[in-house]
Design a protein around this motif. Structure first.
Motif, PDB file in Angstrom:
ATOM      1  N   SER A  21     -10.609   6.850  -2.219  1.00 39.49           N
ATOM      2  CA  SER A  21     -11.824   6.567  -3.187  1.00 39.49           C
ATOM      3  C   SER A  21     -10.938   5.805  -4.454  1.00 39.49           C
ATOM      4  CB  SER A  21     -12.076   7.949  -3.963  1.00 39.49           C
ATOM      5  OG  SER A  21     -12.769   8.605  -2.760  1.00 39.49           O
ATOM      6  N   ALA A  36      -2.439  -1.146 -14.494  1.00 37.53           N
ATOM      7  CA  ALA A  36      -3.260  -2.249 -13.944  1.00 37.53           C
ATOM      8  C   ALA A  36      -4.051  -2.963 -15.128  1.00 37.53           C
ATOM      9  CB  ALA A  36      -4.738  -1.522 -13.190  1.00 37.53           C
ATOM     10  N   THR A  84      -2.942   0.093  -4.096  1.00 35.50           N
ATOM     11  CA  THR A  84      -2.889  -1.221  -3.332  1.00 35.50           C
ATOM     12  C   THR A  84      -2.616  -2.140  -4.193  1.00 35.50           C
ATOM     13  OG1 THR A  84      -4.776  -0.292  -2.062  1.00 35.50           O
ATOM     14  CG2 THR A  84      -4.665  -2.422  -1.920  1.00 35.50           C
ATOM     15  N   TRP A 122      -2.851   6.653  -4.232  1.00 38.76           N
ATOM     16  CA  TRP A 122      -2.724   5.658  -3.661  1.00 38.76           C
ATOM     17  C   TRP A 122      -2.904   4.213  -4.373  1.00 38.76           C
ATOM     18  CZ3 TRP A 122      -4.502  10.078  -2.128  1.00 38.76           C
ATOM     19  CH2 TRP A 122      -3.957  10.597  -0.954  1.00 38.76           C
ATOM     20  N   GLU A 133      -2.703 -10.226  -8.157  1.00 35.90           N
ATOM     21  CA  GLU A 133      -4.249 -10.538  -7.778  1.00 35.90           C
ATOM     22  C   GLU A 133      -4.838  -9.136  -7.612  1.00 35.90           C
ATOM     23  OE1 GLU A 133      -2.992 -13.495  -4.503  1.00 35.90           O
ATOM     24  OE2 GLU A 133      -4.998 -13.940  -5.018  1.00 35.90           O
ATOM     25  N   LEU A 134      -4.300  -8.084  -7.148  1.00 38.24           N
ATOM     26  CA  LEU A 134      -4.879  -6.859  -6.916  1.00 38.24           C
ATOM     27  C   LEU A 134      -3.903  -5.640  -7.398  1.00 38.24           C
ATOM     28  CD1 LEU A 134      -6.524  -6.720  -3.369  1.00 38.24           C
ATOM     29  CD2 LEU A 134      -7.654  -7.083  -5.759  1.00 38.24           C
ATOM     30  N   TYR A 135      -4.516  -4.804  -8.251  1.00 40.86           N
ATOM     31  CA  TYR A 135      -3.613  -3.625  -8.343  1.00 40.86           C
ATOM     32  C   TYR A 135      -4.747  -2.382  -8.582  1.00 40.86           C
ATOM     33  CZ  TYR A 135      -0.068  -0.787 -10.445  1.00 40.86           C
ATOM     34  OH  TYR A 135       0.663   0.198 -10.780  1.00 40.86           O
ATOM     35  N   ILE A 136      -4.938  -1.885  -7.586  1.00 35.96           N
ATOM     36  CA  ILE A 136      -5.902  -0.769  -7.370  1.00 35.96           C
ATOM     37  C   ILE A 136      -5.380   0.560  -7.205  1.00 35.96           C
ATOM     38  CG2 ILE A 136      -7.926  -0.100  -5.992  1.00 35.96           C
ATOM     39  CD1 ILE A 136      -8.303  -3.126  -5.146  1.00 35.96           C
ATOM     40  N   VAL A 137      -6.050   1.504  -8.105  1.00 35.42           N
ATOM     41  CA  VAL A 137      -5.557   2.984  -8.091  1.00 35.42           C
ATOM     42  C   VAL A 137      -6.787   3.655  -7.485  1.00 35.42           C
ATOM     43  CG1 VAL A 137      -4.631   4.917  -9.656  1.00 35.42           C
ATOM     44  CG2 VAL A 137      -4.291   2.554 -10.242  1.00 35.42           C
ATOM     45  N   SER A 138      -6.117   4.646  -6.498  1.00 34.82           N
ATOM     46  CA  SER A 138      -7.153   5.384  -5.689  1.00 34.82           C
ATOM     47  C   SER A 138      -6.825   6.836  -5.297  1.00 34.82           C
ATOM     48  CB  SER A 138      -7.263   4.519  -4.175  1.00 34.82           C
ATOM     49  OG  SER A 138      -7.869   3.350  -4.291  1.00 34.82           O
ATOM     50  N   GLY A 181     -10.296   2.472  -9.656  1.00 34.33           N
ATOM     51  CA  GLY A 181     -10.475   0.871 -10.719  1.00 34.33           C
ATOM     52  C   GLY A 181      -9.124   0.322 -10.557  1.00 34.33           C
ATOM     53  N   PHE A 240       0.883  -1.110  -0.077  1.00 32.96           N
ATOM     54  CA  PHE A 240       0.085   0.073  -0.040  1.00 32.96           C
ATOM     55  C   PHE A 240       0.728   1.170  -0.087  1.00 32.96           C
ATOM     56  CE2 PHE A 240      -3.577   2.122   0.572  1.00 32.96           C
ATOM     57  CZ  PHE A 240      -3.495   3.421   1.585  1.00 32.96           C
ATOM     58  N   LYS A 260      -6.983  -3.564 -11.408  1.00 35.31           N
ATOM     59  CA  LYS A 260      -7.357  -5.089 -11.466  1.00 35.31           C
ATOM     60  C   LYS A 260      -7.700  -5.690  -9.955  1.00 35.31           C
ATOM     61  CE  LYS A 260      -5.315  -9.530 -12.235  1.00 35.31           C
ATOM     62  NZ  LYS A 260      -4.123 -10.322 -12.922  1.00 35.31           N
ATOM     63  N   ASN A 275       4.076   0.632   2.548  1.00 37.63           N
ATOM     64  CA  ASN A 275       3.790  -0.135   3.471  1.00 37.63           C
ATOM     65  C   ASN A 275       3.433  -1.602   2.773  1.00 37.63           C
ATOM     66  OD1 ASN A 275       2.731  -1.261   5.583  1.00 37.63           O
ATOM     67  ND2 ASN A 275       1.764   0.623   6.322  1.00 37.63           N
ATOM     68  N   THR A 276       4.435  -2.428   3.482  1.00 34.38           N
ATOM     69  CA  THR A 276       4.331  -3.946   2.711  1.00 34.38           C
ATOM     70  C   THR A 276       3.928  -4.949   3.711  1.00 34.38           C
ATOM     71  OG1 THR A 276       6.636  -4.416   3.161  1.00 34.38           O
ATOM     72  CG2 THR A 276       5.970  -3.474   0.759  1.00 34.38           C
ATOM     73  N   PHE A 277       3.284  -5.808   3.503  1.00 28.56           N
ATOM     74  CA  PHE A 277       2.688  -6.828   4.318  1.00 28.56           C
ATOM     75  C   PHE A 277       2.101  -8.222   3.525  1.00 28.56           C
ATOM     76  CE2 PHE A 277      -1.170  -5.731   2.238  1.00 28.56           C
ATOM     77  CZ  PHE A 277      -1.236  -4.174   1.997  1.00 28.56           C
ATOM     78  N   VAL A 330      -1.859  -6.809  -4.329  1.00 28.58           N
ATOM     79  CA  VAL A 330      -1.524  -7.992  -3.976  1.00 28.58           C
ATOM     80  C   VAL A 330      -1.048  -8.898  -4.833  1.00 28.58           C
ATOM     81  CG1 VAL A 330      -2.624  -9.987  -2.838  1.00 28.58           C
ATOM     82  CG2 VAL A 330      -3.123  -7.646  -1.777  1.00 28.58           C
TER      83      VAL A 330
END
Lengths: 101, 101
Positions: free
Chosen positions: B94, A28, A55, A53, A38-43, B97, A7, B99, A91-93, A57
């Motif tokens: 927020s 993404a 996120t 931000w 599995e996840l690449y989310i742009v916020s 979008g 994150f 993956k 932040n990595t986890f 995984v």
């Protein structure tokens, strides 16, 4: 091998957020061909006009690391680099599970 | 209405991390019946024995808020509360979008 989660907060050059968002959403899109992502989310945040931000995984840290050497990703990183003022937090986890994985 | 994302860090009472992880994964399970909850991920860090990280994405902030009044969630919160020493960071944003959404 445990999952790798990330994150991070990016601060862009003033007024360049939306341009970088477009590049990151392209990244993404490119991740759709990488099963290990599995996840690449742009916020964003309304109250932080130059903040983005991310996120992520991945099935493991190695998969994340090797993705950075793919041409498609390298090109996008080069494209986005001039728009970035700084990488604040990273932040990595280890994601254990839950809904959406 | 934009999506609502959350990234929070919980510190547990010493030695209680795994017990709280089990409760939070139960909460994630309960989220399977809530379509508006798109992500509810429970993570840890090897080097932080009493730390738990929660990543959530909801279709909107109201859906997240109202989930907190559901009996199943309220019961889990009550069950977990004694194990919690503190809530360190609570980053909300927020999601646009990417993956996995």
């Amino acid at each position: 091998m445990s999952r790798f989660g990330l994150f991070g907060e990016i601060t862009t050059i003033e007024g360049k957020r939306d341009e970088l968002v477009t590049i990151l959403l392209e990244a993404a899109e490119a991740m759709n061909t990488l099963e290990e992502c599995e996840l690449y989310i742009v916020s964003v945040k309304e109250e932080v006009p130059d903040g983005i931000w991310i996120t992520e995984v991945w099935q493991n840290a190695e998969a994340h690391q090797s993705s950075l050497s793919l041409d498609a990703i390298k090109n996008l990183i080069e494209k986005g680099r001039p728009l970035i003022k700084g990488m604040n937090t990273m932040n990595t986890f280890s994601p254990l599970g839950g809904k959406g994985l």
